[in-house]
Design a protein around this motif. Structure first.
Motif, PDB file in Angstrom:
ATOM      1  N   THR A  14       0.839  -1.215   0.000  1.00  0.00           N
ATOM      2  CA  THR A  14       0.000   0.000   0.000  1.00  0.00           C
ATOM      3  C   THR A  14       0.863   1.250   0.000  1.00  0.00           C
ATOM      4  O   THR A  14       0.600   2.219  -0.733  1.00  0.00           O
ATOM      5  CB  THR A  14      -0.919  -0.012   1.226  1.00  0.00           C
ATOM      6  OG1 THR A  14      -1.742  -1.177   1.209  1.00  0.00           O
ATOM      7  CG2 THR A  14      -1.829   1.211   1.232  1.00  0.00           C
ATOM      8  N   LEU A  15       1.907   1.259   0.816  1.00  0.00           N
ATOM      9  CA  LEU A  15       2.802   2.425   0.865  1.00  0.00           C
ATOM     10  C   LEU A  15       3.496   2.637  -0.473  1.00  0.00           C
ATOM     11  O   LEU A  15       3.677   3.770  -0.934  1.00  0.00           O
ATOM     12  CB  LEU A  15       3.836   2.233   1.978  1.00  0.00           C
ATOM     13  CG  LEU A  15       3.297   2.335   3.417  1.00  0.00           C
ATOM     14  CD1 LEU A  15       4.405   2.006   4.408  1.00  0.00           C
ATOM     15  CD2 LEU A  15       2.751   3.742   3.690  1.00  0.00           C
ATOM     16  N   SER A  16       3.883   1.529  -1.093  1.00  0.00           N
ATOM     17  CA  SER A  16       4.548   1.643  -2.385  1.00  0.00           C
ATOM     18  C   SER A  16       3.617   2.235  -3.433  1.00  0.00           C
ATOM     19  O   SER A  16       4.009   3.097  -4.237  1.00  0.00           O
ATOM     20  CB  SER A  16       5.038   0.258  -2.824  1.00  0.00           C
ATOM     21  OG  SER A  16       5.622   0.327  -4.108  1.00  0.00           O
ATOM     22  N   GLU A  17       2.369   1.761  -3.405  1.00  0.00           N
ATOM     23  CA  GLU A  17       1.399   2.285  -4.381  1.00  0.00           C
ATOM     24  C   GLU A  17       1.081   3.744  -4.104  1.00  0.00           C
ATOM     25  O   GLU A  17       0.930   4.549  -5.020  1.00  0.00           O
ATOM     26  CB  GLU A  17       0.118   1.438  -4.328  1.00  0.00           C
ATOM     27  CG  GLU A  17      -0.915   1.801  -5.374  1.00  0.00           C
ATOM     28  CD  GLU A  17      -0.424   1.557  -6.796  1.00  0.00           C
ATOM     29  OE1 GLU A  17      -0.896   2.243  -7.719  1.00  0.00           O
ATOM     30  OE2 GLU A  17       0.444   0.686  -6.986  1.00  0.00           O
ATOM     31  N   GLN A  18       0.990   4.111  -2.814  1.00  0.00           N
ATOM     32  CA  GLN A  18       0.729   5.513  -2.464  1.00  0.00           C
ATOM     33  C   GLN A  18       1.864   6.413  -2.928  1.00  0.00           C
ATOM     34  O   GLN A  18       1.636   7.496  -3.472  1.00  0.00           O
ATOM     35  CB  GLN A  18       0.553   5.614  -0.950  1.00  0.00           C
ATOM     36  CG  GLN A  18       0.233   7.026  -0.437  1.00  0.00           C
ATOM     37  CD  GLN A  18      -1.141   7.506  -0.852  1.00  0.00           C
ATOM     38  OE1 GLN A  18      -2.135   6.852  -0.548  1.00  0.00           O
ATOM     39  NE2 GLN A  18      -1.228   8.620  -1.573  1.00  0.00           N
TER      40      GLN A  18
END
Length: 352
Positions: A96-100
């Motif tokens: 999720t952090l990577s996508e954000q």
């Protein structure tokens, strides 16, 4: 007539015979001790101690043990599931952090229109990010659910362990009471075996220790003493130390009384002997006893220290018994208790 008294002879062969007989006494005692040890060692089998589980209420204890085993197994399984969930949650968070970060970078580097929120690509990326966050929340909920199960299991296991510990404590109280009864029973068995031996040994010591069968008498006495002090006394029930102190006081009184009575009898006998004429006392003393005491530099009669090296000494200065006299043939000064003159070999006057 001379009074016979048991003593060590100054004959060399007899000394070696006596040493051999003492060896017989010790060997005899050793075999008796070995036999007694085997018998005493088997006494606890007559009243065996019970395991702690024999005193537990099994109707309550057994289900708790089964539940304890189940909870421990469940705890292990939950721990494995929790580790897997934590790993999946961490993986989902990273994704999720990577996508954000990717979305933020993409929005910062492109030119957008006033209707950028309607851009299909922006909408697609946002929807993908929302889906990842939903998966992260789901993984978080699963992890929290497993943690709640772990907490419930841990609390129930602690409660079960407490109940089992209480049952063990109750059983331990019953076991200790029963063990004391068994300990007392085994001690009474030991006492029933050793007390007659000690009484017999006491009789043999008082009446038979100087008999012709003295090696076996002394062997039995040593065996009885070993059985009493090694096989019985260390196993006295404690009960706070009262029993052992009482037994110790009783033994001290008995031994002390015997010693006092023996000492008084000895003193009375010596006083009676000293009241007799010197010649009569000489006749009552055996040759071996007199010679043995002389070698120890004590008076053969009163047993007080005496200087036999004094050439002027003919009578004991303490009791007046004759210690030296003169040969009726050659008139040489000699030991009054010798059977023959050491100078001419003539028989002593009082031995004729």
């Amino acid at each position: 007539m001379r009074k016979k008294q048991a003593t060590s002879s100054n004959r060399l062969p007899e000394k070696w015979f006596r040493r051999g007989l003492w060896l017989v006494a010790f060997v005899f005692a050793g075999f008796l001790i070995g036999l007694g040890g085997k018998i005493v060692g088997d006494l606890p089998q007559a009243a065996p101690y019970k395991d702690l589980q024999a005193y537990v209420n099994q109707q309550v204890y057994a289900p708790l043990q089964l539940e304890q085993t189940r909870l421990q197994s469940q705890q292990t399984q939950l721990q494995n599931v929790a580790e897997q969930n934590n790993l999946a949650l961490q993986k989902q968070r990273n994704q999720t952090l990577s996508e954000q970060d990717s979305l933020n970078n993409w929005l910062a580097t492109r030119s957008v229109t006033e209707q950028s929120d309607q851009n299909p690509e922006v909408i697609a990326r946002t929807q993908k990010l929302d889906a990842l966050k939903a998966q992260e929340r789901k993984a978080q909920q699963q992890t929290e659910a497993v943690q709640q199960q772990q907490l419930d299991t841990e609390q129930r296991l602690a409660q079960v362990n407490t109940e089992l510990a209480q049952l063990d404590e109750q059983a331990q109280v019953l076991k200790q009471a029963d063990d004391r009864k068994i300990e007392l029973r085994v001690f009474l068995y030991r006492l029933a075996l050793t007390l007659p031996l000690l009484l017999i040994a006491t009789y043999l010591f008082m009446k038979q220790r100087g008999s012709r069968w003295w090696p076996f008498v002394w062997g039995f006495i040593y065996f009885a003493l070993f059985a009493f002090f090694v096989e019985l006394v260390p196993y006295l029930p404690s009960y706070g130390g009262y029993v052992r102190y009482i037994v110790g006081i009783g033994m001290t009184l008995l031994i002390g009384r015997y010693a006092i009575v023996a000492m008084n009898r000895y003193l009375e006998r010596k006083q009676a002997e000293e009241a007799l004429p010197s010649s009569e006392r000489q006749q009552q003393l055996s040759y071996d006893v007199a010679q043995l005491r002389i070698t120890k530099a004590v008076c053969p009669s009163c047993e007080r220290p005496t200087d036999f090296k004094n050439p002027a000494l003919d009578f004991c200065p303490h009791c007046g018994i004759g210690l030296f006299d003169y040969c009726g043939v050659c008139q040489v000064r000699k030991n009054a208790f010798d059977h023959y003159c050491h100078k001419c070999g003539a028989v002593a006057n009082d031995k004729l």
